[in-house]
Design a protein around this motif. Structure first.
Motif, PDB file in Angstrom:
ATOM      1  N   HIS A 293     -38.133  52.344 -26.226  1.00 49.48           N
ATOM      2  CA  HIS A 293     -37.149  52.804 -27.198  1.00 49.48           C
ATOM      3  C   HIS A 293     -36.851  54.275 -26.926  1.00 49.48           C
ATOM      4  O   HIS A 293     -37.583  54.940 -26.171  1.00 49.48           O
ATOM      5  CB  HIS A 293     -37.690  52.626 -28.610  1.00 49.48           C
TER       6      HIS A 293
ATOM      7  N   ASP B  43     -37.335  57.029 -28.652  1.00 45.58           N
ATOM      8  CA  ASP B  43     -38.423  57.968 -28.944  1.00 45.58           C
ATOM      9  C   ASP B  43     -39.503  57.893 -27.866  1.00 45.58           C
ATOM     10  O   ASP B  43     -40.044  58.923 -27.428  1.00 45.58           O
ATOM     11  CB  ASP B  43     -39.012  57.700 -30.329  1.00 45.58           C
TER      12      ASP B  43
ATOM     13  N   THR C 140     -34.852  51.761 -35.860  1.00 48.06           N
ATOM     14  CA  THR C 140     -35.669  52.829 -35.267  1.00 48.06           C
ATOM     15  C   THR C 140     -34.873  53.602 -34.224  1.00 48.06           C
ATOM     16  O   THR C 140     -34.880  54.838 -34.201  1.00 48.06           O
ATOM     17  CB  THR C 140     -36.932  52.239 -34.612  1.00 48.06           C
TER      18      THR C 140
END
Length: 493
Positions: free
Chosen positions: A425, A427, A467
């Motif tokens: 992802h 992050d 997210t």
């Protein structure tokens, strides 16, 4: 990004206008603060150059004159009402606001529980405030409010409310969200102050709609798009037009409520200092626009973002189709379509040719880069890396993140954390990039390009995870998604 708003000029003008209003009322003003006092990202998107913290900076510039009252509706505490943007309940947000004010030298005079009727949850919160050393005052429901003026402005109306002792010239009344009772709190305080012989006034600070822009200016239309869930609209302030022959813009609820507010002020003060809702406001934002076309373009893009946000919400929850329908009408009024951003056509075209989920981003120089799902990175991560390479002048084909940084993260996700998706992802990608930057000058250069993506618009051919979206927004990247999922399953994380 192209700037259209002079933030420093705005802070100076706004602070000066508030000081004038304080002087108008003999040295004390209760200022109802509508909208977001902190983190006003809507304003920063439609007025490029407006800092999200501008209004708070303005208050800090006159901090020696300011103290704060935070209002919260006791019924909202009972319902456990939460802020959609932060995901925290209104009562928790009161404590968050109090901390922010206190840490910035703005004292909180009290928290006022409005519409208090011994609600159990409100009593628990009241005791919590007392334990924390925060003054708490109670304001009660008034039968016949807001139309029974004689009862409201009496000892059995406002007179029954507990008075908040304040000592500074400007008392800012704010709240976690709408419907918290800010106006009633202000007028109740004005009633008590006036009965004590104190010269005091009331005014309202609301950034949108911008009263001195045309009704159908895209910045004002964008505000209608932002508040489509409230079923309200911008209208011409008929009271201002009648009183002064000047056309100004206001919100329909404020215009509809003005006769009652004016009557209440006449009852309290003997006469109303205002002839219109526009008179009540202290909004100087329109005077700090320095590039009208830049603001128009930014506002049009915001309207399209609101449409896609609502369409994705329908896909996720099955509710809100009426908002999507209203936003279609608003887009037509603003003269825009779903394809207003070139990122959408770029993302959909590449998805069609590759068969994989794709993201596209419009960079500050107007070029569009894309990124698709790969074995190692999801679409959001791939797009982020390609955008960073582009703005830092790094070869798009160059592998910037070392395999030694990616592989342990992927293995941890699948072997230890139970994920079936080994792809990183955004992050996780940034963590891997940071690790690589310790030994790679190119990775360090790419990582340093993050600030250059702030304000850019990204579009994804599928709905990305919450997210991923949250991380991109934290970086200041505006996100839109086509309202469809990558996989045809019932449950989506």
């Amino acid at each position: 990004m192209r700037q259209g708003f002079d933030n420093e000029k705005y802070i100076e003008l706004q602070a000066g206008q508030i000081k004038k209003r304080i002087e108008q009322f003999g040295g004390k003003l209760y200022l109802e603060f509508g909208g977001k006092l902190f983190d006003d990202y809507h304003a920063s998107r439609v007025l490029p150059g407006f800092e999200p913290s501008a209004k708070f900076r303005m208050l800090k510039s006159i901090s020696q004159d300011v103290e704060v009252i935070i209002a919260i509706n006791a019924n909202d505490i009972e319902k456990n009402k939460a802020r959609g943007d932060l995901g925290i309940t209104y009562d928790e947000d009161v404590l968050r606001l109090a901390d922010i004010f206190r840490s910035n030298g703005l004292p909180v005079a009290a928290v006022v529980l409005t519409q208090y009727a011994a609600q159990p949850a409100a009593d628990v919160f009241r005791r919590r405030l007392e334990m924390l050393g925060i003054t708490c005052k109670l304001h009660y429901p008034i039968e016949g409010y807001p139309h029974d003026i004689d009862l409201i402005v009496s000892e059995e109306g406002y007179g029954k409310n507990e008075f908040v002792e304040t000592t500074r010239p400007l008392v800012v009344v704010t709240a976690p969200g709408p419907g918290s009772g800010k106006l009633a709190t202000c007028l109740s305080q004005v009633y008590h102050e006036h009965s004590r012989g104190v010269s005091v006034g009331y005014a309202k600070f609301e950034t949108f709609p911008v009263w001195n822009l045309p009704l159908n200016h895209p910045v004002n239309i964008a505000y209608e798009a932002a508040t489509v869930d409230l079923d309200d609209s911008n209208i011409i302030d008929s009271f201002h037009l009648d009183a002064y022959g000047e056309t100004t813009v206001n919100y329909n609820r404020d215009v509809e409520a003005f006769p009652v507010v004016k009557s209440l002020m006449e009852k309290i003060l003997g006469e109303s200092p205002y002839q219109s809702p526009t008179d009540m406001g202290v909004n100087m934002v329109g005077f700090a626009i320095e590039d009208d076309e830049a603001c128009r373009e930014a506002a049009r893009m915001e309207i399209v973002r609101r449409y896609f946000s609502a369409a994705v919400n329908v896909k996720r929850t099955g509710t809100g189709q009426e908002q999507v329908d209203k936003l279609k009408v608003i887009m037509k009024k603003a003269g825009v379509t779903k394809d207003y951003s070139p990122a959408r056509s770029a993302a959909l075209l590449k998805e069609e040719t590759t068969g994989a989920p794709v993201g596209a981003m419009v960079l500050p120089d107007g070029t569009v880069v894309t990124g698709k799902t790969s074995e190692r990175l999801g679409a959001a991560s791939s797009l982020l890396m390609n955008a960073l390479k582009s703005v830092t002048g790094v070869d798009m084909e160059l592998e910037v993140i070392a395999d030694e940084a990616i592989e342990p993260i992927s293995r941890l996700k699948t072997a230890q954390l139970g994920s079936r998706n080994p792809r990183l992802h955004p992050d996780e990608t940034l963590i891997a990039l940071s690790i690589s930057s310790a030994t790679s000058e190119v990775a360090a250069r790419v990582l340093a390009g993050l600030p250059k993506l702030r304000g850019c618009d990204a579009f994804f051919s599928v709905i990305i995870s919450s997210t991923d979206e949250a991380l991109l927004k934290k970086l200041g990247i505006n996100v839109c998604c086509e309202p469809k999922y990558e996989r045809h399953t019932f449950y989506h994380r």
